[in-house]
Design a protein around this motif. Structure first.
Motif, short mmCIF file in Angstrom:
data_model
loop_
_atom_site.label_atom_id
_atom_site.label_comp_id
_atom_site.label_asym_id
_atom_site.label_seq_id
_atom_site.Cartn_x
_atom_site.Cartn_y
_atom_site.Cartn_z
N ARG A 122 0.78 -1.18 -0.02
CA ARG A 122 -0.02 0.14 -0.08
C ARG A 122 0.87 1.52 -0.02
NH1 ARG A 122 -4.57 -2.08 4.28
NH2 ARG A 122 -5.95 -3.15 2.72
N GLU A 123 2.03 1.17 0.43
CA GLU A 123 2.90 2.35 0.55
C GLU A 123 4.18 2.09 0.51
OE1 GLU A 123 3.40 4.58 4.34
OE2 GLU A 123 1.81 3.27 4.99
N LEU A 124 5.16 3.10 -0.16
CA LEU A 124 6.52 2.88 -0.37
C LEU A 124 7.19 2.50 1.28
CD1 LEU A 124 9.02 2.86 -2.24
CD2 LEU A 124 9.19 5.37 -1.31
N ARG A 131 -4.83 -4.61 -1.98
CA ARG A 131 -5.84 -5.31 -2.06
C ARG A 131 -6.70 -4.67 -3.32
NH1 ARG A 131 -3.75 -9.77 -0.14
NH2 ARG A 131 -3.37 -9.64 2.32
N THR A 132 -7.71 -5.41 -4.04
CA THR A 132 -8.41 -5.06 -5.13
C THR A 132 -9.42 -4.04 -4.57
OG1 THR A 132 -10.02 -6.81 -4.93
CG2 THR A 132 -8.31 -7.13 -6.50
N ALA A 133 -9.90 -3.88 -3.62
CA ALA A 133 -10.70 -2.93 -2.90
C ALA A 133 -10.22 -1.62 -2.50
CB ALA A 133 -11.65 -3.59 -2.04
N ASP A 134 -8.86 -1.64 -2.58
CA ASP A 134 -7.96 -0.29 -1.98
C ASP A 134 -8.29 0.82 -3.06
OD1 ASP A 134 -7.28 -1.85 0.12
OD2 ASP A 134 -5.15 -2.10 -0.69
N PRO A 135 -8.29 1.94 -2.50
CA PRO A 135 -8.75 3.20 -3.23
C PRO A 135 -7.40 3.58 -3.54
CG PRO A 135 -9.26 3.57 -1.00
CD PRO A 135 -9.03 2.08 -0.88
N PHE A 136 -7.40 4.44 -4.69
CA PHE A 136 -6.22 5.29 -4.96
C PHE A 136 -6.29 6.61 -5.55
CE2 PHE A 136 -7.60 2.31 -8.19
CZ PHE A 136 -7.70 2.86 -9.35
N ARG A 137 -5.26 7.51 -5.72
CA ARG A 137 -5.54 8.57 -6.38
C ARG A 137 -5.93 8.65 -7.88
NH1 ARG A 137 -4.79 12.37 -3.11
NH2 ARG A 137 -3.19 11.24 -1.95
N VAL A 138 -7.04 8.97 -8.38
CA VAL A 138 -7.29 8.72 -9.73
C VAL A 138 -6.85 9.91 -10.68
CG1 VAL A 138 -9.53 7.21 -9.07
CG2 VAL A 138 -9.72 9.79 -9.82
N ARG A 288 -4.38 7.78 6.75
CA ARG A 288 -4.61 6.49 7.38
C ARG A 288 -5.61 5.63 6.48
NH1 ARG A 288 -6.25 8.51 13.74
NH2 ARG A 288 -4.01 8.95 14.19
N GLY A 289 -6.07 4.47 6.75
CA GLY A 289 -7.05 3.64 5.90
C GLY A 289 -5.97 2.82 4.74
#
Length: 433
Positions: A122-124, A131-138, A288-289
């Motif tokens: 999830r982070e460097l 995971r497939t349900a993780d959000p990201f900056r679009v 967080r999250g």
């Protein structure tokens, strides 16, 4: 130490909101963290903004992947339900991570296949698996959502495509342009993102300070000032020039006429009706999250890796602040093209190209040839933040879709990408056939 983290040449704009850096001194791994705000200064020499085709590099790569998928001999004959296709897609995700991506999350939807996959962390420097349900900056995949809100106002009669920005927000831009020109990137407005950043910096050649100020807050006034400071790219209506400032202006216009914050407008009129349950329009850093955090690599001759966990989305605002998941992005595209968010005539208007100079761009969306059906198109957008790439495309009937998020990217102009997106994009496109 500072001498080893200096940029030799000016920063320039490459993809939809991302500012690449040029190479510098000795290799040093570093993680940016929030610190005291830098003193606001204006650079003595304005940056040179590269040609518009540089700003559309990711779009051109997506087009290339679609063309290669279409030329594959077995593309339209393959059986998408077979386990072999899923294994191929899973391997492609792993390839990107092995080659240098921090995290990958991807989704394919077709009449006989729904596949999602994820890899990396999830982070460097972290250990939590993506995971497939993780959000990201679009990033610029925000633009079709803002365009949807604007077109809803047009359907209500609040505006027309010919409505002047000056009539709604006097003085917001140095030249009078129309809503249609902003939506189609034909206003000639600058992107201006690099001016926002440099206005916060004391030393424009300092890597550490550069990544530090990505965590600063950028107000409406900052955006207006940058739009007036940056050179105008074209005379309005005379050509295509990609502009973040144009969509930031549209967001300000939406807030003014609705007397409502943009995050509430998006939630009520886009996210909720489209079933986008994991999407957000944040106004502050999300530390967080389960967000997949941006990470930037400054090249083997630069200062190494930077975590951008502290990034403040006010820098992008309506041009690219949304966070979402691959499932939600697909849900948005399906809701848009099926007429759930705006009427059928409005959908057609949004998808109809206003320019084909570099890519066939309509109103907040672009199209490219459908690799599965000759003569048809896929519609959507892509986006790039400082350490994340996103792609979201759909067939006109909403039955076949690809959506992708990748964190960790080389942001230098003179270095090759860490990974080849086509290693994943091509099999994703082919899997929808």
């Amino acid at each position: 130490m500072k001498a080893n983290r200096r940029v030799r040449a000016a920063l320039g704009l490459v993809v939809a909101g991302a500012l690449p850096l040029t190479g510098a001194g000795a290799v040093t791994a570093a993680q940016a963290a929030p610190s005291a705000p830098a003193t606001t200064t204006t650079p003595a020499t304005p940056l040179d903004v590269p040609a518009a085709d540089d700003a559309l590099a990711l779009s051109q790569q997506v087009l290339e992947a679609a063309e290669q998928a279409a030329s594959a001999p077995a593309a339209r004959a393959r059986t998408t339900t077979g386990p072999g296709v899923r294994r191929e897609l899973d391997r492609a995700v792993s390839t990107l991570v092995d080659d240098g991506a921090v995290a990958v999350t991807a989704r394919v939807e077709a009449p006989d296949l729904t596949w999602s996959g994820a890899g990396g962390v999830r982070e460097l420097g972290g250990h939590a698996r993506a995971r497939t349900a993780d959000p990201f900056r679009v990033a610029s995949n925000t633009k079709p959502m803002i365009a949807t809100l604007v077109m809803q106002e047009i359907e209500k009669g609040t505006w027309t495509l010919d409505t002047s920005v000056e009539d709604v927000l006097p003085g917001a831009l140095p030249r009078d342009v129309t809503i249609e020109q902003l939506l189609s990137h034909t206003s000639g407005a600058p992107t201006a993102s690099e001016y926002l950043i440099l206005d916060k910096m004391q030393d424009p050649a300092d890597y550490d300070e550069y990544f530090q100020v990505l965590g600063e807050h950028y107000s409406d006034g900052d955006h207006v000032r940058a739009a007036h400071t940056a050179p105008w790219m074209l005379e309005p209506g005379t050509g295509f020039s990609y502009s973040n400032a144009g969509f930031v202006t549209l967001g300000m216009m939406l807030e003014k006429v609705n007397k409502t914050d943009l995050d509430d407008l998006l939630e009520e009129r886009v996210f909720e009706p489209a079933g986008m349950r994991s999407s957000d329009y944040p106004d502050s850093p999300q530390k967080r999250g389960t967000l997949l955090h941006d990470a930037a690599f400054t090249g083997p001759d630069g200062a190494g890796w930077y975590s951008i966990k502290h990034f403040d989305p006010s820098l992008f605002r309506a041009a690219g602040a949304v966070t979402s998941t691959t499932k939600d992005l697909a849900a948005f595209n399906e809701a848009l093209v099926s007429g759930e968010l705006v009427g059928a005539e409005t959908v057609t208007d949004m998808l109809t190209p206003r320019s084909a100079e570099m890519i066939e761009y309509g109103l907040g969306t672009y199209r490219l040839p459908d690799p599965c059906v000759p003569g048809e198109y896929l519609y959507g957008h892509d986006g790039a933040s400082f350490g994340t790439l996103s792609i979201n495309l759909t067939s006109l009937d909403g039955e076949r879709q690809v959506s992708l998020g990748v964190t960790g990217r080389n942001v230098t102009l003179d270095q090759e990408a860490l990974y080849d997106l086509n290693d994943l994009l091509i099999p994703m496109f082919a899997a929808t056939c």
